[in-house]
Design a protein around this motif. Structure first.
Motif, mmCIF file in Angstrom:
data_model
loop_
_atom_site.group_PDB
_atom_site.id
_atom_site.type_symbol
_atom_site.label_atom_id
_atom_site.label_comp_id
_atom_site.label_asym_id
_atom_site.label_seq_id
_atom_site.Cartn_x
_atom_site.Cartn_y
_atom_site.Cartn_z
ATOM 1 N N UNK A 91 23.426 -21.955 47.216
ATOM 2 C CA UNK A 91 23.733 -20.644 46.615
ATOM 3 C C UNK A 91 24.760 -20.821 45.495
ATOM 4 N N UNK A 92 25.817 -21.555 45.776
ATOM 5 C CA UNK A 92 26.879 -21.729 44.788
ATOM 6 C C UNK A 92 26.384 -22.439 43.536
ATOM 7 N N UNK A 93 25.540 -23.432 43.719
ATOM 8 C CA UNK A 93 24.983 -24.149 42.564
ATOM 9 C C UNK A 93 24.164 -23.202 41.691
ATOM 10 N N UNK A 94 23.352 -22.358 42.319
ATOM 11 C CA UNK A 94 22.554 -21.397 41.559
ATOM 12 C C UNK A 94 23.467 -20.415 40.838
ATOM 13 N N UNK A 95 24.457 -19.882 41.551
ATOM 14 C CA UNK A 95 25.370 -18.897 40.969
ATOM 15 C C UNK A 95 26.159 -19.482 39.802
ATOM 16 N N UNK A 96 26.621 -20.706 39.963
ATOM 17 C CA UNK A 96 27.375 -21.361 38.886
ATOM 18 C C UNK A 96 26.497 -21.589 37.664
ATOM 19 N N UNK A 97 25.248 -21.939 37.896
ATOM 20 C CA UNK A 97 24.323 -22.170 36.783
ATOM 21 C C UNK A 97 23.990 -20.857 36.072
ATOM 22 N N UNK A 352 24.352 -14.414 55.597
ATOM 23 C CA UNK A 352 24.857 -13.573 54.517
ATOM 24 C C UNK A 352 25.812 -14.436 53.705
ATOM 25 N N UNK A 353 25.496 -14.631 52.441
ATOM 26 C CA UNK A 353 26.253 -15.563 51.615
ATOM 27 C C UNK A 353 27.414 -14.886 50.902
ATOM 28 N N UNK A 354 28.473 -15.644 50.703
ATOM 29 C CA UNK A 354 29.607 -15.189 49.926
ATOM 30 C C UNK A 354 29.322 -15.396 48.447
ATOM 31 N N UNK A 355 29.638 -14.393 47.643
ATOM 32 C CA UNK A 355 29.500 -14.562 46.203
ATOM 33 C C UNK A 355 30.607 -15.490 45.698
ATOM 34 N N UNK A 356 30.470 -15.921 44.452
ATOM 35 C CA UNK A 356 31.514 -16.745 43.873
ATOM 36 C C UNK A 356 32.836 -15.982 43.838
ATOM 37 N N UNK A 357 32.778 -14.689 43.539
ATOM 38 C CA UNK A 357 34.004 -13.886 43.521
ATOM 39 C C UNK A 357 34.618 -13.793 44.905
ATOM 40 N N UNK A 358 33.779 -13.646 45.929
ATOM 41 C CA UNK A 358 34.288 -13.607 47.299
ATOM 42 C C UNK A 358 35.090 -14.872 47.616
ATOM 43 N N UNK A 359 34.577 -15.997 47.158
ATOM 44 C CA UNK A 359 35.202 -17.277 47.466
ATOM 45 C C UNK A 359 36.460 -17.536 46.680
ATOM 46 N N UNK A 360 36.664 -16.763 45.574
ATOM 47 C CA UNK A 360 37.866 -16.911 44.775
ATOM 48 C C UNK A 360 39.027 -16.084 45.302
ATOM 49 N N UNK A 361 38.729 -15.197 46.261
ATOM 50 C CA UNK A 361 39.785 -14.319 46.774
ATOM 51 C C UNK A 361 40.781 -15.086 47.641
#
Length: 361
Positions: A91-97, A352-361
């Protein structure tokens, strides 16, 4: 800018419509069903034997089954060695791309076309014999990816190619659907429950062309199309709300323009615009009819049909006034669309996946 862009969920090519969806068909006999072993866990799956030249999708003019083949079985292959952390990394790889390649389609980005790939790979499902759908990842074969209704999706598949090479243990069906979930969530959309277990099936499992929808139709067509996907009226309206993302492109679909101003954000704007814009039905440069507004927005005939039908209209008004209600219904309807035809074992995990923003909190 790449010439091939994201297209609407309901689409047709400039040269011809996908007129054969729900068209009358002649079947010499019931489609044969072949059983084979699933790749990873040696569980059984069945798929249509496409060597039968008379095989069709089994749908009559009004969506009535005219074939009597035994239902196909698609058993989810759950890899117990993989956890949510493994899928979160993908998920993170896709979101980062998505963030990195933000210039695509005039800075709309890859999100909308990734959603459409997940939607269309699932939208071939036929409840009558349990064929098609996301399970087999068959978009990777020419028969499916060359369907005129899939024009432009090669960009989404190419976007995901390096992800697959890095995580080649994931099936294509899982990757296509996970990409769509990621794109929606990263566009500030609802959190969507997702389950792995799809298995890469052989080319013979590919559904025939013509199962994807045609934009030049009214409410009766929309209702019958979604019924084939086991969707009720509320689910049909919710899923059409994905048109808040992206835009149509004349060169690919024969339609032109965005549905609204926020093409890269998942909101209820589609429903607000549908109710409040001054729509005029007119022919575009390709000679196809679409509804246009003075602000430069567009609606397909299948979109506009949602306010011409009293049942659909009531739901449209609800979603326009209550984005939370739309998000809730979309999340459950989209999960259902992605999982159609898949037999999950009892207790199969839902992630249920965490978004990139979720992980930055």
């Amino acid at each position: 800018m790449n010439a091939s862009k994201a297209l609407p969920l309901f689409s047709r090519t400039i040269s011809r419509r996908s007129f054969y969806l729900f068209s009358a068909a002649t079947i010499a006999g019931a489609a044969a069903v072949t059983t084979a072993a699933a790749f990873d866990n040696k569980k059984q799956y069945n798929y249509n034997n496409r060597n039968n030249n008379n095989n069709s999708n089994g749908w009559g003019k009004f969506g009535t089954s005219i074939a009597a083949a035994a239902p196909i079985v698609h058993i989810a292959a759950i890899n117990k060695d993989r956890t949510i952390d493994d899928y979160q990394r993908i998920y993170n790889k896709i979101a980062e791309k998505i963030r990195e390649d933000d210039e695509y389609d005039g800075y709309i980005g890859y999100g909308p076309v990734l959603v459409r790939l997940g939607w269309h790979s699932s939208g071939t499902y036929n409840k009558e014999n349990n064929s098609g759908g996301s399970y087999g990842g068959t978009y990777r074969f020419k028969l499916e990816n060359s369907d005129p209704s899939n024009n432009g999706l090669q960009n989404a598949a190419q976007f995901l190619d390096p992800i697959y090479k890095e995580f080649n243990w994931i099936s294509h069906g899982d990757l296509y659907t996970l990409g769509a979930v990621c794109a929606i969530q990263e566009a500030q959309g609802p959190k969507i429950k997702w389950r792995p277990g799809r298995v890469d099936l052989p080319e013979s499992a590919t559904p025939e062309n013509g199962r994807l929808p045609d934009a030049v139709n009214g409410a009766d067509y929309v209702r019958k199309f979604y019924a084939r996907l086991r969707m009720n009226d509320r689910e049909a309206v919710a899923l059409t709300g994905a048109h808040c993302l992206g835009r149509t492109h004349l060169k690919n679909s024969g339609f032109d323009g965005p549905w609204g101003a926020a093409s890269s954000s998942f909101t209820n704007e589609f429903f607000i615009n549908l109710l409040n814009e001054q729509w005029k039905l007119q022919k575009n440069a390709a000679g196809n009819k679409q509804y246009d507004s003075p602000k430069g927005y567009m609606m397909l005939e299948t979109d506009y049909a949602l306010i011409q039908d009293p049942i659909y209209l009531k739901i449209v008004k609800e979603y326009a006034n209550n984005e939370a209600s739309f998000f809730k219904d979309f999340a459950s309807s989209f999960q259902k669309l992605l999982e159609n035809g898949i037999d999950y074992p009892k207790g199969a995990p839902e992630y249920i996946f965490k978004t990139l923003d979720d992980q930055d909190m």
